[in-house]
Each structure stands twice: as structure tokens, then as C-alpha cells.
Design an enzyme around this catalytic site. Structure first.
Site, PDB file in Angstrom:
ATOM      1  N   GLY A  29      36.486  35.663   2.582  1.00  0.00           N
ATOM      2  CA  GLY A  29      37.909  35.532   2.886  1.00  0.00           C
ATOM      3  C   GLY A  29      38.593  36.881   2.959  1.00  0.00           C
ATOM      4  N   SER A  30      39.891  36.858   3.227  1.00  0.00           N
ATOM      5  CA  SER A  30      40.622  38.104   3.465  1.00  0.00           C
ATOM      6  C   SER A  30      40.692  38.991   2.228  1.00  0.00           C
ATOM      7  CB  SER A  30      42.038  37.791   3.972  1.00  0.00           C
ATOM      8  OG  SER A  30      42.743  36.979   3.049  1.00  0.00           O
ATOM      9  N   GLY A  82      38.236  35.414  -3.872  1.00  0.00           N
ATOM     10  CA  GLY A  82      39.632  35.009  -3.844  1.00  0.00           C
ATOM     11  C   GLY A  82      39.779  33.510  -4.041  1.00  0.00           C
ATOM     12  N   ALA A  83      40.975  32.993  -3.773  1.00  0.00           N
ATOM     13  CA  ALA A  83      41.239  31.553  -3.874  1.00  0.00           C
ATOM     14  C   ALA A  83      42.423  31.211  -2.982  1.00  0.00           C
ATOM     15  CB  ALA A  83      41.534  31.152  -5.319  1.00  0.00           C
ATOM     16  N   GLY A  97      38.263  29.255   4.182  1.00  0.00           N
ATOM     17  CA  GLY A  97      37.396  29.917   5.159  1.00  0.00           C
ATOM     18  C   GLY A  97      36.131  29.143   5.468  1.00  0.00           C
ATOM     19  N   GLU A 103      29.923  29.453  -1.910  1.00  0.00           N
ATOM     20  CA  GLU A 103      30.742  30.063  -2.965  1.00  0.00           C
ATOM     21  C   GLU A 103      30.498  29.374  -4.301  1.00  0.00           C
ATOM     22  OE1 GLU A 103      34.565  31.582  -0.283  1.00  0.00           O
ATOM     23  OE2 GLU A 103      34.647  29.633  -1.272  1.00  0.00           O
ATOM     24  N   LYS A 121      49.437  32.828  -4.391  1.00  0.00           N
ATOM     25  CA  LYS A 121      48.379  31.821  -4.588  1.00  0.00           C
ATOM     26  C   LYS A 121      48.472  31.126  -5.949  1.00  0.00           C
ATOM     27  CE  LYS A 121      46.781  33.066  -0.626  1.00  0.00           C
ATOM     28  NZ  LYS A 121      45.488  33.724  -0.417  1.00  0.00           N
TER      29      LYS A 121
END
Length: 218
Positions: A29-30, A82-83, A97, A103, A121
């Protein structure tokens, strides 16, 4: 402060949890991408990585960071990812994603799970973000009906296949008042590979990039 700046800031803060000489798990993810870019500055101090997606593996390799197959690794000291949402119990929704299954596997292998997010988030209750569920393609309609019976509104993520060759249903309006129970219930539906609730294996540490420039930890 720009959201990308916050993501970069929290990603760099996670470097202090990276043990020297170890193989570490890296998410997708980003925000995870910012962590990969930061990790490149330490690549000579780690043995290598395990990637949670093909996209992550490619980005790691572009930085000259070695990527191992999870099957060749006995355990991981740390996993950084991330989340899409995270609550005060460090339970998460992940999988925006589409990499939720890998994951979840990498997270299960890790002794410590570090979740890195910007302040947007953080939530009191999970569920505003639709819950991704990876499904065997032939079971799509069957699983969708089961999800409707649970009160959800599943939406087929058209044109998308996971790295495992499966499809994603993004489910709106589920009651996630008991994340651990719902995670189990959803995974018991025949045809579901896994769902994006990370409650049975929550994060051990959450790092939050705040607009003030601070990185908070809980």
C-alpha cells in the site's frame, strides 16, 4: 500537512523497530511504499525481506533489497504495514490494495506487527471503510448471498484479481461491534479465502503520523 508527508514521516519512524541482521516482513500500500523507500537507507544492515504482494516485492527489488520466499523463512522478527482503519485495540481493516491474504499470512509469522498510519485512519469503531473479502471466483454469488444475510452490502471489485488469482468483495454496512467474532464468522463461509479484519492477530504497536508533525505510538 499533506497526507503523503504524514505517511513518509510515520514510515521513517518505523525504522527504529527494524532489527539489524534480520529478515523483516513488509506490507502493501501507499504507506508501506514510503516504508520501503525509507528501508532502502538501511538495506546493508538487514539480511532481507519477505513481501506481502508482488507489487511490494518488485519495489523492494528496485531498491536492491533482497526478497525471500516466506516458505524459506522460519520466522520474522517484525512486520511493518499500513491499514485502512485501526481502532484503539489495534484491530484493523486492511486489504484496500487487495493483498489481505498474504498480509495476514506474513503478519501471522511475525513476532511483532508494527502498523503505520496517518491520523485519518484512526477510528473508534471499524466499518466506515468497506471490508474487503477475498473469495474463490466460482463462489462469488454464494458468498455474496451469505454476506447479505449477515446484513452486509457486498460490492464486486470488477476487473481486479488478487496475486492468488481470486476476486474481492468489498462489503459495506456490516456490524463490526465484535471484530474477533465477525472475523471468524466470515472466514467460516465456504468459498471465502480470508477477510480484511485483523482482530485475532492485531498490531502490537501502532504509529500515527499527526498533522502537528508528531508521531504518536500506542
Amino acid at each position: 500537512m499533506d497526507q503523503d508527508v504524514l505517511k513518509k514521516q510515520v514510515a521513517e519512524a518505523a525504522l527504529r523497530f527494524v532489527p539489524e541482521g534480520d529478515i523483516i516482513g513488509v506490507g502493501t500500500g501507499s504507506t508501506a511504499n514510503f516504508f520501503i523507500d525509507a528501508l532502502a537507507t538501511l538495506k546493508d544492515r538487514i539480511k532481507g525481506t519477505v513481501a506481502s504482494s508482488e507489487a511490494t516485492a518488485e519495489r523492494l527489488k528496485q531498491h536492491g533489497i533482497e526478497v525471500f520466499s516466506l516458505n524459506d523463512v522460519g520466522s520474522l522478527s517484525v512486520y511493518v504495514d499500513g491499514a485502512d482503519e485501526v481502532n484503539q485495540h489495534r484491530e484493523m481493516i486492511k486489504g484496500g490494495g487487495g493483498a489481505l491474504t498474504r498480509e495476514k499470512i506474513v503478519a501471522a509469522m511475525a513476532k511483532e506487527f508494527i502498523c503505520i498510519v496517518d491520523g485519518s485512519k484512526q477510528v473508534n469503531r471499524l466499518g466506515a471503510f468497506p471490508l474487503p473479502i477475498e473469495v474463490i471466483p466460482m463462489a462469488r454469488s454464494y458468498v455474496a448471498r451469505k454476506l447479505v444475510a449477515l446484513g452486509g452490502q457486498p460490492q464486486y471489485r470488477e476487473g481486479f484479481l488478487t496475486d492468488n488469482g481470486n476476486i474481492i468483495l468489498d462489503v459495506h454496512n456490516l456490524d463490526i461491534s465484535n471484530p474477533i467474532e465477525l472475523e471468524t464468522t466470515l472466514n467460516n463461509i465456504v468459498g471465502v479465502v480470508t477477510n480484511g479484519l485483523f482482530a485475532k492477530r492485531p498490531a502490537d504497536i501502532v504509529l500515527v503520523g499527526e498533522k502537528s508533525g508528531a508521531v504518536n505510538q500506542y
